[in-house]
Design a protein around this motif. Sequence first.
Motif, mmCIF file in Angstrom:
data_model
loop_
_atom_site.group_PDB
_atom_site.id
_atom_site.type_symbol
_atom_site.label_atom_id
_atom_site.label_comp_id
_atom_site.label_asym_id
_atom_site.label_seq_id
_atom_site.Cartn_x
_atom_site.Cartn_y
_atom_site.Cartn_z
ATOM 1 N N SER A 71 1.727 -10.558 -4.210
ATOM 2 C CA SER A 71 2.732 -10.298 -5.242
ATOM 3 C C SER A 71 3.616 -9.095 -4.933
ATOM 4 N N PRO A 101 6.485 -6.825 -3.536
ATOM 5 C CA PRO A 101 7.841 -7.141 -3.081
ATOM 6 C C PRO A 101 7.997 -6.813 -1.601
ATOM 7 N N ARG A 102 8.698 -7.679 -0.891
ATOM 8 C CA ARG A 102 8.916 -7.476 0.544
ATOM 9 C C ARG A 102 10.403 -7.532 0.867
ATOM 10 N N GLU A 122 6.706 -4.218 3.193
ATOM 11 C CA GLU A 122 6.621 -4.017 1.752
ATOM 12 C C GLU A 122 7.806 -3.147 1.310
ATOM 13 N N ASP A 123 8.455 -3.544 0.247
ATOM 14 C CA ASP A 123 9.551 -2.771 -0.339
ATOM 15 C C ASP A 123 8.925 -1.567 -1.030
ATOM 16 N N THR A 170 17.935 -6.356 2.638
ATOM 17 C CA THR A 170 17.925 -7.252 1.480
ATOM 18 C C THR A 170 19.315 -7.833 1.282
ATOM 19 N N ARG A 228 19.321 -4.286 -5.651
ATOM 20 C CA ARG A 228 18.027 -3.728 -5.253
ATOM 21 C C ARG A 228 18.223 -2.590 -4.261
#
Length: 430
Positions: free
Chosen positions: A315, A317-318, A324-325, A354, A359
Amino acid sequence: MKKFSKEFMLGAATAAHQVEGNNIHSDYWVQEQIPHSSFDEPSLDAVDHYNRYEEDIRLLAGAGLNTYRFSIEWARIQPEPDAWEREEVEHYRKVIRCCKENGVTPIVTMHHFTSPKWLITQGGWENPEVVTKFQTYCKRLVEEIGDELEYVCTINEANMRLQLAALIKDMMKRMMGGNVGSQAAQSDVQVGINMMPENIKLGMIEAAQAFGIEDPTKIHTFVSQCTPKGDILVMRAHEAARDAMKKACPHLKIGLTLSLHDMQPLEGGEAHAKKEWEEEFLHYLPFIKDDDFLGVQCYSRKLFDSNGVVQPAESAPRTQMGYEDYPLGIANVVRKVAEEFKGALIVTENGIATDNDARRCEFIREAIEGIQACIDDGIPLKGYMYWTLLDNFEWQKGYSMTFGLIAVDRTTQTRYPKDSLQVLGSFAPK
C-alpha cells in the motif's frame, strides 16, 4: 511559508548527457546504439539543452531560483585521447556566463556518469590510469574556465559503482533461489537501470565489439559493477582531480556527491542498517575529509528487519522509478551525514518521478520543510538542488520517467513550466 535566507543556494540540477543531445563520443551513446541495447530508447537529441540552455536558465531564474547545477561533458571536450576541443570549452564558458547574467550561481560537475568512448576502450574505471587521465582533464579545464566558477563537484555519485556491484550480487542470489525480484532490487539503486533486459548476452557482445574489447565482461563504464579496487580508483581520481584543481584555482570550493538512502531499521534490523550505512557512506569518509563540501543525494529510504532489506508495504506510495515516495528521507540523511562529515553540505539532488505535478508540489514542500528544520538545528547546509530542471533522458529507462520542473514536447522541443517550478521558487527570498 518560511523562506530561505539570501545566502542559501536554491535551484535545480541536470546532467549533460540527459539533456544536451547528440553526445556522440560518449560511452552511453555507444551502448544506446547497438542492436540489442539494454536501453529502452536512445537519447538522440535529448531535450536539446545544448542549444536551448539560455531559455532554460531564464526559466529557472524567472521562478526565483538562484543556483543551477549542471555537468560538463568530458566526451565533448576530449572526443579522442589527444584532442582538446576549444569550441566546446567555450560553449560551457557561455553556459556559466549565462547563469551569472541571470543572477544564478553555477555548480559544475566534472563527471556525471558518462565517459569518453576511448576511456572505456582503454580499460575504463578499472584501469589505474583513469586517475591520471581524469586529473589531467579536470586540471586543464579549470585552468581555462576556473576563474568563472566557485563550486565544483568532481564526480557524481562516486559510490554508485559499488552500489551496483552489491545489487548485481544480490540479483544473482535471487536468481539462484528462483526469485529474481528485479523491480524490487533495482529500485534500491537511485539511477535508471534495466537489470534483466532481453538478449543481455547479445547486447554485451555487441557493446564489446563497439568498444573494441575482446571480453564483454571487461567493459568498465562508470555505471557498471566494480571490484573493490575499482571503487577505490574512483576515490583516488576524485582526490587527484580535487588537489590539481585547487592548485590551479585555489579559490574553488570542491567536493563530490554521494548516492545515499535513509536507512531505517525495524526491530531486529539494526545491524543490517548499520552495515549498509558503513558501505554506502562511512566507507568514503577518509577520501572526502579534505573536501570543501559534500553533495548529498537521496530519493527514498531503505527498511531493514532481522533478515535484511524489507520492501515497503504494497500500500506504500511509489514513484515511477519504483522507489517508495518518501520526501522525509532527504532531511534524515542530511542529519545522519552531519554526524560524521563536519564540512559544509549541499543537497545536490532530491526529487520525485511522477506524472502528477500536484504530488511533486507536495513532495517539494515536505522535503523543504525537513531541510529548513536541519538548518534551524545548526547543520551547515548551504543549498538544495531539485532533480531535475527538465523532464529528460533517465538513462536506461529513456524518456518515460518524469522528474522535471519543466515538461518538454520533444517533437518541437517546446518548454512547458510546471506548477512545481513556481512552488520551489516560492521558497526563495524576494
